[in-house]
Motif scaffolding. Structure first.
Motif, PDB file in Angstrom:
ATOM      1  N   ILE A 209      -5.949   1.368   3.617  1.00 52.87           N
ATOM      2  CA  ILE A 209      -6.968   1.493   2.572  1.00 52.87           C
ATOM      3  C   ILE A 209      -6.332   1.989   1.275  1.00 52.87           C
ATOM      4  O   ILE A 209      -6.572   1.438   0.187  1.00 52.87           O
ATOM      5  N   TRP A 210      -5.499   3.023   1.378  1.00 52.22           N
ATOM      6  CA  TRP A 210      -4.869   3.581   0.176  1.00 52.22           C
ATOM      7  C   TRP A 210      -3.859   2.607  -0.432  1.00 52.22           C
ATOM      8  O   TRP A 210      -3.755   2.511  -1.654  1.00 52.22           O
ATOM      9  N   GLU A 212      -4.053  -0.509  -0.554  1.00 51.37           N
ATOM     10  CA  GLU A 212      -4.775  -1.577  -1.237  1.00 51.37           C
ATOM     11  C   GLU A 212      -5.511  -1.096  -2.470  1.00 51.37           C
ATOM     12  O   GLU A 212      -5.580  -1.813  -3.475  1.00 51.37           O
ATOM     13  N   ARG A 213      -6.020   0.149  -2.445  1.00 55.28           N
ATOM     14  CA  ARG A 213      -6.991   0.537  -3.466  1.00 55.28           C
ATOM     15  C   ARG A 213      -6.575   1.666  -4.396  1.00 55.28           C
ATOM     16  O   ARG A 213      -7.191   1.848  -5.447  1.00 55.28           O
ATOM     17  N   LEU A 252      -7.815   6.992  -5.702  1.00 56.98           N
ATOM     18  CA  LEU A 252      -8.702   6.158  -4.901  1.00 56.98           C
ATOM     19  C   LEU A 252     -10.159   6.593  -5.017  1.00 56.98           C
ATOM     20  O   LEU A 252     -11.065   5.748  -5.022  1.00 56.98           O
ATOM     21  N   THR A 255     -12.426   4.684  -7.510  1.00 55.57           N
ATOM     22  CA  THR A 255     -12.603   3.235  -7.467  1.00 55.57           C
ATOM     23  C   THR A 255     -13.792   2.848  -6.602  1.00 55.57           C
ATOM     24  O   THR A 255     -14.172   3.547  -5.669  1.00 55.57           O
ATOM     25  N   ALA A 257     -15.413  -1.012  -4.925  1.00 58.94           N
ATOM     26  CA  ALA A 257     -14.900  -2.044  -4.002  1.00 58.94           C
ATOM     27  C   ALA A 257     -13.621  -2.664  -4.576  1.00 58.94           C
ATOM     28  O   ALA A 257     -13.463  -2.750  -5.792  1.00 58.94           O
TER      29      ALA A 257
END
Length: 257
Positions: A209-210, A212-213, A252, A255, A257
Motif C-alpha cells: 500500500i505504501w 503504491e500511494r 500517505l 492521499t 484513492a
C-alpha cells in the motif's frame, strides 16, 4: 550541542535493532540525552542484546506497565540514574494477541484479549506517565507511537481500536497535564519492519500500500525518520505543541484513492 543536551529520557519498547525505539535511543544519545531503557518479562533479554550494540550502552530497568508495584517503584529506579528529574518519556508499548485479536478475527475476539490490548497499548500511556510525573518538571514531553487509527486497516483489528484509545489518551493527557507544562504528542509512523509488525498476520500488505500511494515514497526497513520526529518532539523545539499526532508516513495519510 544536541537538541536534547542534558535531558533525561526514558525509552520503553526497545526489542530489536530494527525497532523505532532502538533508533530513538541511538539518536537521542547522539543529541546529548541521558537515556534509560525499560522492558518487561521476556522482552528484557532481547532489549539488552539490542542496546549492547550501541556506542553508549544505556541502563536497562524492568518495568511491567500492567503491574502497579512496578509503576510505584519507577521513580526510585529512575532516580538511580537521573537523580530527581525526568524530562521525557517515549511510550513505544503495544500488544494484542495475534491468534485471537488480529488478522481478520475482529468479529470473534473475546473481551479478555481486547482488555489486554487496551491495557497494554493505551492505558499504559496514562499509568506510566502518572507514575513518573513527580519527577517531570515544566517543559517535559511524553511522546507515543501510533499507526493512524482514525481509519480502519486490513488485519489490524483490535490493535487499531487500542491505538484509537491511545490517540484519545494522548489528547486527554495534553488537556490535564498542560497546566503543569507537560506536553503529550504522538507520532503516527508508516509501516516499519519491526518484530511487532511481523507478528500481525498479513501486515506485509501494508508495504505494498505504501509503495503504491506514499507521495514521498516509503522505506519500511528504515526506522530513522520516525525516530527523528520523536526526538524532535522530546526537545524544546516544539514548546507550544501538545495533543498532536504527527504523521511520519511518506505523506500517505494525505492521499485519497
Amino acid at each position: 550541542m544536541g537538541i536534547l543536551e542534558g535531558k533525561n529520557i526514558l525509552v520503553t519498547g526497545v526489542t530489536m535493532r530494527t525497532s523505532i525505539a532502538y533508533a530513538v535511543v541511538d539518536i537521542a544519545q547522539k543529541e546529548g540525552a541521558n537515556v534509560v531503557v525499560s522492558a518487561a518479562g521476556r522482552a528484557v533479554a532481547p532489549a539488552q542484546r539490542a542496546i549492547s550494540k550501541l556506542d553508549t550502552v544505556p541502563p536497562l530497568i524492568e518495568v511491567d506497565v500492567t503491574d502497579p508495584e512496578h509503576l510505584a517503584a519507577l521513580p526510585e529506579k529512575l532516580s538511580e540514574h537521573f537523580g530527581d528529574r525526568l524530562d521525557g518519556i517515549v511510550h513505544s508499548i503495544a500488544y494484542a494477541d495475534p491468534e485471537t485479536a488480529l488478522g481478520g478475527k475482529f468479529l470473534t475476539t473475546g473481551w479478555d484479549a481486547v482488555s489486554t490490548a487496551v491495557h497494554v497499548s493505551a492505558y499504559s500511556m496514562q499509568s506510566l506517565t502518572m507514575a513518573a510525573k513527580p519527577m517531570m518538571p515544566r517543559g517535559s514531553s511524553v511522546v507515543g507511537l501510533t499507526f493512524d487509527a482514525t481509519v480502519s486497516w486490513p488485519t489490524y483489528d483490535w490493535m487499531g481500536v487500542a491505538k484509537a484509545a491511545l490517540e484519545s489518551t494522548s489528547r486527554y493527557l495534553a488537556r490535564y497535564l498542560g497546566p503543569d507544562g507537560i506536553r503529550s504528542n504522538l507520532v503516527a509512523a508508516g509501516p516499519v519492519d519491526t518484530v511487532a509488525k511481523k507478528a500481525i498476520p498479513g501486515a506485509s500488505s501494508f508495504n505494498d500500500i505504501w509503495a503504491e500511494r506514499a507521495p514521498l515514497g516509503w522505506d519500511p526497513s528504515d526506522a530513522v525518520p520516525s525516530a527523528k520526529a520523536i526526538v524532535a518532539l522530546l526537545s524544546d523545539w516544539f514548546p507550544a505543541t501538545t495533543g498532536e499526532m504527527l504523521h511520519v508516513d511518506g505523506g500517505l495519510h494525505s492521499t485519497g484513492a
